[in-house]
Design an enzyme around this catalytic site. Sequence first.
Site, PDB file in Angstrom:
ATOM      1  N   SER A   1       0.843  -1.198   0.000  1.00 18.96           N
ATOM      2  CA  SER A   1       0.000   0.000   0.000  1.00 18.96           C
ATOM      3  C   SER A   1       0.873   1.241   0.000  1.00 18.96           C
ATOM      4  O   SER A   1       1.961   1.251   0.591  1.00 18.96           O
ATOM      5  CB  SER A   1      -0.892   0.017   1.237  1.00 18.96           C
ATOM      6  OG  SER A   1      -0.119   0.232   2.400  1.00 18.96           O
ATOM      7  N   ASP A   2       0.409   2.299  -0.663  1.00 18.57           N
ATOM      8  CA  ASP A   2       1.046   3.592  -0.430  1.00 18.57           C
ATOM      9  C   ASP A   2       0.852   3.899   1.053  1.00 18.57           C
ATOM     10  O   ASP A   2      -0.069   3.402   1.699  1.00 18.57           O
ATOM     11  CB  ASP A   2       0.424   4.673  -1.321  1.00 18.57           C
ATOM     12  CG  ASP A   2       1.356   5.870  -1.479  1.00 18.57           C
ATOM     13  OD1 ASP A   2       2.297   6.014  -0.664  1.00 18.57           O
ATOM     14  OD2 ASP A   2       1.155   6.674  -2.407  1.00 18.57           O
ATOM     15  N   TRP A   3       1.741   4.710   1.600  1.00 20.88           N
ATOM     16  CA  TRP A   3       1.777   4.940   3.037  1.00 20.88           C
ATOM     17  C   TRP A   3       0.448   5.549   3.520  1.00 20.88           C
ATOM     18  O   TRP A   3       0.128   6.687   3.225  1.00 20.88           O
ATOM     19  CB  TRP A   3       2.970   5.841   3.376  1.00 20.88           C
ATOM     20  CG  TRP A   3       4.269   5.102   3.581  1.00 20.88           C
ATOM     21  CD1 TRP A   3       5.143   5.292   4.616  1.00 20.88           C
ATOM     22  CD2 TRP A   3       4.864   4.065   2.770  1.00 20.88           C
ATOM     23  NE1 TRP A   3       6.210   4.419   4.498  1.00 20.88           N
ATOM     24  CE2 TRP A   3       6.073   3.667   3.388  1.00 20.88           C
ATOM     25  CE3 TRP A   3       4.476   3.404   1.602  1.00 20.88           C
ATOM     26  CZ2 TRP A   3       6.896   2.663   2.863  1.00 20.88           C
ATOM     27  CZ3 TRP A   3       5.290   2.410   1.072  1.00 20.88           C
ATOM     28  CH2 TRP A   3       6.486   2.047   1.708  1.00 20.88           C
TER      29      TRP A   3
ATOM     30  N   GLY B   1      -2.439   4.209   2.638  1.00 17.09           N
ATOM     31  CA  GLY B   1      -3.449   3.918   1.613  1.00 17.09           C
ATOM     32  C   GLY B   1      -4.302   2.693   1.918  1.00 17.09           C
ATOM     33  O   GLY B   1      -5.198   2.353   1.157  1.00 17.09           O
TER      34      GLY B   1
END
Length: 794
Positions: free
Chosen positions: A274-276, A278
């Site tokens: 995941s994006d941080w 996300g």
Amino acid sequence: MFTLAGWTALLAGLTIRALAQDYSTSPPLYPSPPTQGTGWEAAFAQAEAFVSNLTLEEKAQLVTGTSGPCVGNIGAVPRLGFDGLCLQDGPLAIRQATYASVFPAGLTTAASWDRSLMYLRGLYMGGEFKGKGSHVALGPVVGPLGRAAYGGRNWEGFSPDPYLTGVAAEQTITGMQQSGIQACLKHYIGYEQESQRNPSLSADNVTIEAVSSNIDDRTIHELYLWPFANGVRAGVASIMCSYNRLNGSYACQNSKTQNGLLKGELGFQGWIVSDWGGTHAGVASINAGLDMDMPGPLSYSGDQNSSFFGGNVTQAVNNGSVAETRVDDMVRRIMTPYFYLQQNQYPPIDGEEPALNSNFPPYDYQFTLGAANVEVRDGHAQLIRELGSAGTVLLKNVNNTLPLSAPQTLGVFGNDAGDVVDGLYFSGSAFQNQYGYEYGNLPVAGGSGTGRMSYLVSPLEAIKSRATQDGTLVQYILNNTLISSAGGLSSILPVPQICLVFLKTWASEGYDRIGLEPDWNSTGVVNSVASHCNNTIVITNSAGLNVMPWATHPNVTAILAAHLPGQESGNSIVDVLYGTVNPSGKLPYTIALNASDYNFAPITNSTTLVETEDPNSWQSNFTEGLLIDYRHFDYYNQSVAFEFGFGLSYTTFDMSGIQIQSHAGNGNGSVGALPPSNPIVPGGNPSLWEVLFTVSVTVTNTGGLAGAAVPQVYLSLPQIRGEDPTPLNVLRGFDKIMLQPGESQSVKFDLMRRDLSYWNTMTQQWMIPSGPIGVNAGFSSRDFRQKTQLTVVT
Ligand SMILES: *[C@@H]1O[C@H](CO)[C@@H](O)[C@H](O)[C@H]1NC(C)=O
Ligand SMILES: *[C@@H]1O[C@H](CO)[C@@H](O)[C@H](O)[C@H]1NC(C)=O
Ligand SMILES: *[C@@H]1O[C@H](CO)[C@@H](O)[C@H](O)[C@H]1NC(C)=O
Ligand SMILES: *[C@@H]1O[C@H](CO)[C@@H](O)[C@H](O)[C@H]1NC(C)=O
Ligand SMILES: *[C@@H]1O[C@H](CO)[C@@H](O)[C@H](O)[C@H]1NC(C)=O
Ligand SMILES: *[C@@H]1O[C@H](CO)[C@@H](O)[C@H](O)[C@H]1NC(C)=O
Ligand SMILES: *[C@@H]1O[C@H](CO)[C@@H](O)[C@H](O)[C@H]1NC(C)=O
Ligand SMILES: *[C@@H]1O[C@H](CO)[C@@H](O)[C@H](O)[C@H]1NC(C)=O
Ligand SMILES: *[C@@H]1O[C@H](CO)[C@@H](O)[C@H](O)[C@H]1NC(C)=O
Ligand SMILES: *[C@@H]1O[C@H](CO)[C@@H](O)[C@H](O)[C@H]1NC(C)=O
Ligand SMILES: *[C@@H]1O[C@H](CO)[C@@H](O)[C@H](O)[C@H]1NC(C)=O
Ligand SMILES: *[C@@H]1O[C@H](CO)[C@@H](O)[C@H](O)[C@H]1NC(C)=O
């Protein structure tokens, strides 16, 4: 072959067409396809043995970020000899590092149209990550692709053309992973704006969800997914899912895009992170294909053991809401590339990292730190200087104003020319805005995609140094307010023969751009200088494209789009200005006549949306479909200032003798449907990557100087009945070749089945359309020199 899925899709397709596009749902696609380790068989076996030794708690630990010395950390399992993982930003440098290089941005790299420089940049960057003990580099970027001209992160990626971006991603990933690090291709998918990329709280504390990118099936395949397919085929280890939603469902828990498109259709064998921040759920994301949650804890400062993953993974397996086989698959996906790249033998994390990543409280796990401030730059400055020049595009050059030839007097103007005064590192709150800093050159832009420069060569410094060779008088004013005010240039005497105006355009993660002209009253500055100086040369350092209202000003005799060149900025531009390097960069986007010409793909943002109380109000309908950038301007026959693929040289080129060779048996004369394949390999159905035709042309240097040409091939596919518009021409081949004066060379372009296909929404497959396909070869998207056609399906 017509599968059940095909029939279902056919029926769904009919419904969609009858009722117009329904973006309110994303089709469910379960279960998550497990990796087979295809292409990584020996490492897969190692990963399998490793997983078999883990407790459930350790498996949960392996998929959940934790506090540590890097921007992303996976804790160690010492009893199995696993030291953990260190993930670091980003796409143009190891950001959290000292004594590391800052390379040209993705945008600059794309503008070089040079495969070998793309590859070397990846290789050298990868070497620096490895030297610092970082296992995973969070790059390259192919999303945003660049749908919206105002997008704040377009410069981190390559080009709004998916073919050029796909090639750049493939070269970058190949280089990075050859150095022994894992690349992380990001952001997946449809992440085309910063505004409301994450949820927010309304005035009444209602959670307003992140913007939803609503993209139809054909468009996602032919534009936004295309470069990810190149990346998967290149064997990318990991892919980062994005912050936005797709058709209402968060990218990191969207089963259609993760289980369906990425792990199913493209056969991706690695891990999705995941994006941080996300991740918005545990079980739902895991079942929809997310393999690793970053940064792990729900907040940096809060309880480090509270996560959507972590203890929730253990719990979910124990209560049956997630199968343990799925968790095993997550760990295998993470550990297979680790073993494949032999990361069990790896340099320790640089001892300076904890100070450079101070987000986290003290760690729960042991991380092995080595010496601090390890030197990893390793002579990479030379490649950086070369790529900085190669990514500089000469847009105008009246009467051979350039290259400079021992001028008696030079003027240097603009706040982009001099050294920076706000420090060498453009991250942190002072740089997280739409304005940037006033004084100093812009070698890279801001946010997590920046780099910490160990030095910067400014244009003024490099010009002054070069000017001493000719005894040139160099005068300069760097204050844009003064330059553009009445009488502001009165100190400049004599009037220089040549005036160089340096302009810049800032952008940073988290913010979309507020305009398309360069910043700091750029047009006023150019007009002011050009009203005094009949030989004005404008140079832009920009995080994205610019409109140039002064492009036709009679006293503006030359224009160079220098993009974001990295730490050797001044040297790169001086090499081009003085002709040490003959410019060969080409625009990886279109420069329109007016900013409003880009309104066909707007950023979704308005006062109403900002003030809304409706959680689902942020909707971005990609109604322009395939028609972004040059595909839009061509389809609507609209004039532009400088088209995609354009760029001048100090010499001239011509092209002749187009020929097409058909590779018998590879589809020519067969039906257009894709032959079925089982199994799917990384990159999808292998038939898509088979070469069906080879186009060749002869390119000749017709001028008086050695230089590099970029011949380009565009295909003109027929319109598909009942479907949204097909672009008139799409890039499907390019090369960069160095030619001496008078020299000719034959250049070949392989056309793969995928290059000739469109995505058929009814059959849910790629298909070669029937009828003639135009083949146009030339030197830009609007400068075709040779034309022919081919027919696959009559
Ligand atoms: C987006 O498309 C939906 C149809 O799926 C429509 O209801 C909605 O009004 C559109 N939104 C905008 C902002 O155009
Ligand atoms: C989004 O909705 C469109 C229109 O129904 C559909 O074509 C597309 O496949 C959907 N995409 C995803 C990722 O759900
Ligand atoms: C895991 O256990 C197996 C025996 O089941 C052993 O052969 C293997 O070496 C172990 N792997 C690791 C990574 O410790
Ligand atoms: C969206 O627009 C609002 C004003 O309407 C502005 O305050 C905000 O900064 C914009 N959001 C972003 C992320 O640019
Ligand atoms: C919203 O939440 C904040 C923080 O919990 C609180 O201080 C504020 O009073 C709330 N506002 C409303 C309108 O409920
Ligand atoms: C968090 O988990 C670690 C590892 O299981 C444990 O040592 C630590 O005590 C926990 N911290 C809290 C605050 O519960
Ligand atoms: C599980 O997730 C919830 C949020 O859905 C969170 O509040 C809770 O702290 C998590 N539990 C653990 C053990 O991390
Ligand atoms: C370019 O050269 C031509 C012919 O010598 C001349 O007429 C014209 O004024 C020149 N243009 C500029 C901008 O110097
Ligand atoms: C720039 O020029 C303006 C106008 O002369 C002046 O007010 C301002 O102080 C100058 N800025 C600096 C940093 O010298
Ligand atoms: C911008 O430049 C123009 C001169 O072209 C000048 O009249 C105007 O005052 C300048 N604006 C600012 C904000 O400096
Ligand atoms: C071009 O430069 C000359 C000075 O050489 C000046 O007289 C003329 O006004 C300038 N033209 C424009 C359009 O600014
Ligand atoms: C440009 O300006 C210079 C003086 O700065 C003058 O000598 C020259 O004639 C001008 N050229 C044109 C074409 O106006």
